[in-house]
Design a protein around this motif. Structure first.
Motif, short mmCIF file in Angstrom:
data_model
loop_
_atom_site.label_atom_id
_atom_site.label_comp_id
_atom_site.label_asym_id
_atom_site.label_seq_id
_atom_site.Cartn_x
_atom_site.Cartn_y
_atom_site.Cartn_z
N ILE A 1 -8.89 -26.78 20.68
CA ILE A 1 -9.08 -26.43 19.28
C ILE A 1 -7.72 -26.33 18.58
O ILE A 1 -6.69 -26.16 19.24
CB ILE A 1 -9.86 -25.11 19.11
N SER A 2 -7.74 -26.42 17.27
CA SER A 2 -6.50 -26.38 16.51
C SER A 2 -6.00 -24.96 16.28
O SER A 2 -4.81 -24.68 16.40
CB SER A 2 -6.69 -27.07 15.17
N ARG A 3 -6.92 -24.04 15.94
CA ARG A 3 -6.51 -22.65 15.71
C ARG A 3 -7.68 -21.72 15.97
O ARG A 3 -8.78 -21.94 15.47
CB ARG A 3 -5.92 -22.45 14.33
N SER B 1 -8.55 -18.85 14.85
CA SER B 1 -9.19 -18.19 13.71
C SER B 1 -10.32 -19.02 13.10
O SER B 1 -11.19 -18.49 12.43
CB SER B 1 -8.15 -17.86 12.63
N ALA B 2 -10.33 -20.32 13.35
CA ALA B 2 -11.36 -21.20 12.80
C ALA B 2 -12.60 -21.29 13.70
O ALA B 2 -13.59 -21.89 13.31
CB ALA B 2 -10.79 -22.59 12.58
N TYR B 3 -12.54 -20.70 14.88
CA TYR B 3 -13.62 -20.83 15.86
C TYR B 3 -14.08 -19.46 16.35
O TYR B 3 -13.82 -19.07 17.47
CB TYR B 3 -13.17 -21.71 17.03
N CYS C 1 -1.85 -26.82 19.96
CA CYS C 1 -3.29 -26.62 20.00
C CYS C 1 -3.56 -25.56 21.05
O CYS C 1 -2.64 -25.02 21.66
CB CYS C 1 -4.01 -27.92 20.33
#
Length: 76
Positions: free
Chosen positions: A47-49, A51-53, A3
């Motif tokens: 956060i996990s990745r 690119s998603a945020y 993460c």
């Protein structure tokens, strides 16, 4: 599971990011940072990745916990 720990100053664009592994070490590290800088000016989130945020962009990736901690303290 990998993460990213994100540190974002509410009043500024962009953030610091450090890749970490979920678990107790991450929780303890995050708690130590909260003790150092508080909650008022700096958001610390996992956060996990990236690119998603998009709301945290641009990301400034750092390589070590020490570097991340020093930069977060300087954000205050």
């Amino acid at each position: 599971m990998m993460c990213y720990l994100i540190a974002k100053k509410f009043s500024e664009t962009g953030c610091l990011a450090l890749q970490m592994t979920h678990g107790q070490h991450l929780a303890d590290f995050k708690e130590r940072l909260v003790q150092a800088v508080g909650y008022e000016d700096i958001q610390l989130v996992t956060i996990s990745r990236p690119s998603a945020y998009g709301e945290y962009e641009p990301y400034h990736f750092v390589d070590t916990e020490q570097e991340f901690e020093e930069m977060v303290v300087r954000m205050k």
